[in-house]
Write a protein that holds these residues in place. Structure first.
Motif, mmCIF file in Angstrom:
data_model
loop_
_atom_site.group_PDB
_atom_site.id
_atom_site.type_symbol
_atom_site.label_atom_id
_atom_site.label_comp_id
_atom_site.label_asym_id
_atom_site.label_seq_id
_atom_site.Cartn_x
_atom_site.Cartn_y
_atom_site.Cartn_z
ATOM 1 N N TYR A 118 4.278 21.255 24.579
ATOM 2 C CA TYR A 118 4.878 21.874 23.405
ATOM 3 C C TYR A 118 5.744 23.060 23.747
ATOM 4 O O TYR A 118 6.268 23.733 22.869
ATOM 5 N N GLY A 119 5.851 23.391 25.024
ATOM 6 C CA GLY A 119 6.734 24.473 25.417
ATOM 7 C C GLY A 119 6.058 25.820 25.299
ATOM 8 O O GLY A 119 4.926 25.956 24.827
ATOM 9 N N ALA A 157 8.255 19.671 42.614
ATOM 10 C CA ALA A 157 8.419 18.249 42.877
ATOM 11 C C ALA A 157 7.272 17.437 42.314
ATOM 12 O O ALA A 157 7.437 16.276 41.965
ATOM 13 N N GLU A 158 6.057 18.069 42.242
ATOM 14 C CA GLU A 158 4.895 17.329 41.784
ATOM 15 C C GLU A 158 4.589 17.585 40.319
ATOM 16 O O GLU A 158 3.487 17.334 39.860
ATOM 17 N N ARG A 159 5.551 18.085 39.555
ATOM 18 C CA ARG A 159 5.285 18.457 38.174
ATOM 19 C C ARG A 159 5.026 17.233 37.319
ATOM 20 O O ARG A 159 5.494 16.147 37.591
ATOM 21 N N ARG A 160 4.280 17.455 36.266
ATOM 22 C CA ARG A 160 3.915 16.403 35.325
ATOM 23 C C ARG A 160 5.036 16.228 34.297
ATOM 24 O O ARG A 160 5.583 17.211 33.819
ATOM 25 N N PRO A 161 5.410 14.967 33.917
ATOM 26 C CA PRO A 161 6.468 14.773 32.921
ATOM 27 C C PRO A 161 6.118 15.468 31.606
ATOM 28 O O PRO A 161 4.961 15.429 31.153
ATOM 29 N N LEU A 162 7.104 16.110 30.997
ATOM 30 C CA LEU A 162 6.890 16.832 29.744
ATOM 31 C C LEU A 162 6.892 15.851 28.576
ATOM 32 O O LEU A 162 7.850 15.093 28.384
ATOM 33 N N ALA A 163 5.833 15.873 27.775
ATOM 34 C CA ALA A 163 5.748 15.016 26.601
ATOM 35 C C ALA A 163 4.646 15.531 25.693
ATOM 36 O O ALA A 163 3.641 16.087 26.170
ATOM 37 N N THR A 182 13.268 8.301 31.467
ATOM 38 C CA THR A 182 14.317 9.331 31.477
ATOM 39 C C THR A 182 14.257 10.116 30.181
ATOM 40 O O THR A 182 14.413 9.551 29.091
ATOM 41 N N PRO A 183 13.974 11.428 30.234
ATOM 42 C CA PRO A 183 13.843 12.218 28.990
ATOM 43 C C PRO A 183 15.204 12.488 28.349
ATOM 44 O O PRO A 183 16.208 12.631 29.037
ATOM 45 N N SER A 184 15.176 12.556 27.031
ATOM 46 C CA SER A 184 16.406 12.893 26.295
ATOM 47 C C SER A 184 16.214 14.080 25.367
ATOM 48 O O SER A 184 17.167 14.540 24.739
ATOM 49 N N GLY A 188 14.107 18.704 28.683
ATOM 50 C CA GLY A 188 13.545 17.608 29.462
ATOM 51 C C GLY A 188 12.296 17.000 28.893
ATOM 52 O O GLY A 188 11.515 16.378 29.625
ATOM 53 N N ILE A 189 12.066 17.114 27.589
ATOM 54 C CA ILE A 189 10.880 16.547 26.955
ATOM 55 C C ILE A 189 11.133 15.084 26.640
ATOM 56 O O ILE A 189 12.193 14.707 26.142
#
Length: 458
Positions: A118-119, A157-163, A182-184, A188-189
């Protein structure tokens, strides 16, 4: 602070001088830049789709600029003339800039917990930088990202995808690895749309087609100006054409004719010209024919109606606004005499005279052409015996008058030269059946043959 006052510029915009008009053509300017104008002074003449109208300026001042030259068609609401109006400041003083609000120093606060996906929560409180060695911007950014992803350290480099959690659940249900999406979204969420796009099969590439040859541009239309003249269709002529086409293909027209001996009517015209009450008034056959039609409408009131297509109703009019078709240099117009049914013969003569003079001068107002119920068109002035007139839109009947001329006529059992004319009555067959139309036309003819019926039938 400015102490001098100068004139401010006021813009006079093209008004809607009719009902729902969208544009008008500037025919003539009566003022030029530098001229002084007063409230109510006419500054220009414009032609709408209905009539030529003079426009008065609504304030005092000096003309600064004419926005458009004569002959230009201007949309309603567009500025057409700039006028310097005295008594107000030329330049408004600049508004003071708002003072910046003082920033209070914030006390150190506990770290705000951050929900993954959620930022970082924002706060209006500003903090002082801590004393000591400052963290490089790149390392600080990496640290924040690592914290967002639930990891310690600065390894990006090992970060978790933001969602967001609902999006993560959707990806899990659909079997989509967020690392491959690919985030839009902002920052980058990954959004729900991104997940669905990852599930949907990629569209097959379209086959490569050979480019089609571009179509050849048509050659510009040319014509010999010495053999042809082209006149733009606009203003009154354009509106008349549209109205006639609409009327002809909307109302089912029926036209009936009658040839009538009007010798007695012509004698009455000459007698009325000598009458003291009619002195100085326009007295001609049209006046008596108009009166005869009004009497016929009184005897057959259902002819005076209109068809309301939207409501699917016939609207019977208890008044007669008598239209008189007039040919003018700008085209055909049909002003009408309001409440003609209530006028005496002298009053009707006055109204006819005013209507004709105004139309001839091109000063007919849009209001004078609205609300007509029945129309008369006099084609006889052009030497024409008769015609099949087209209804004025919204009306149920129109009477055409042919030329009046001497013809051999059987009168009292003998052939004699008599003044004869042919009348044609067109009517809307949705409203008027053959019987009603015939009665009206027969009544007009009977009155013109025996004008004394104007008194007995009125």
């Amino acid at each position: 602070m400015t102490t001098m006052t100068e004139a401010s510029v006021r813009e006079f915009k093209m008004p809607d001088v009719g009902e729902g008009l969208t544009e008008a053509e500037i025919l003539k300017w009566y003022v030029q830049p530098g001229d002084t104008v007063t409230d109510g002074q006419v500054v220009c003449e414009v032609e709408t789709a209905k009539a030529a109208v003079e426009l008065p300026i609504p304030y005092d001042g000096v003309v600064r600029e004419l926005r458009f030259p004569e002959g230009t068609t201007v949309a309603v609401g567009t500025s057409i003339i700039a006028v310097a109006v005295a008594g107000s400041s030329a330049e408004a003083p600049p508004e003071p800039k708002p003072e910046p609000e003082p920033v209070e120093e914030a006390k150190p606060a506990a770290r705000t917990p951050v929900l993954v996906g959620y930022g970082v929560s924002t706060s209006a409180t500003k903090r002082r930088p801590r004393k000591g060695a400052e963290i490089p911007a790149q390392e600080a950014s990496a640290a924040v990202q690592a914290e967002l992803n639930g990891h310690a350290g600065t390894a990006v480099a090992e970060r978790r995808p933001l969602a967001k959690p609902p999006v993560r659940k959707l990806a899990k249900d659909l079997g989509v690895d967020l690392a491959t999406v690919t985030p839009s979204g902002p920052d980058g969420i990954i959004t729900r749309e991104d997940v669905h796009a990852a599930v949907a099969p990629a569209p097959a590439p379209e086959p490569v087609r050979a480019p089609e040859p571009a179509p050849l541009s048509p050659a510009p239309v040319t014509y010999d100006t010495t053999r042809e003249t082209r006149i733009p269709v606009k203003g009154v002529r354009k509106a008349t054409a549209a109205a006639m086409v609409g009327s002809a293909f909307t109302a089912p027209h029926v036209t009936e004719f009658v040839t009538v001996d009007v010798t007695r009517t012509m004698k009455l015209v000459e007698e009325l010209k000598q009458d003291k009450e009619m002195q100085g008034r326009r007295v001609n056959p049209l006046l008596l024919i108009a009166k005869a039609l009004l009497v016929a409408i009184k005897r057959n009131p259902d002819i005076n109606a209109s068809w309301d297509d939207a409501a699917q109703e016939i609207v019977l009019k208890h008044y007669v606004n008598l239209g008189i078709a007039a040919a003018t240099p700008r085209g055909l117009i049909v002003p009408n005499i309001k409440d003609a049914h209530a006028k005496t013969l002298p009053q009707l003569a006055d109204s006819l005279g005013e209507l004709v003079s105004t139309a001839r001068d091109g000063k007919t107002s849009p209001a004078a052409m609205q609300g007509g119920t029945v129309t008369i068109t006099n084609v006889g002035v052009f030497g024409i015996d008769t015609g099949t007139p087209i209804l004025n839109p919204g009306e149920s009947a129109i009477l055409a008058i042919g030329t009046i001329k001497l013809q051999p006529w059987v009168h009292k059992g003998k052939v004699k030269p008599r003044q004869v004319t042919t009348l044609a009555l067109s009517f809307d067959h949705r409203l008027v059946d053959g019987e009603l139309g015939s009665k009206v036309l027969a009544d007009v003819a009977a009155i013109l043959e025996q004008p004394k019926r104007l008194i007995t039938w009125a």
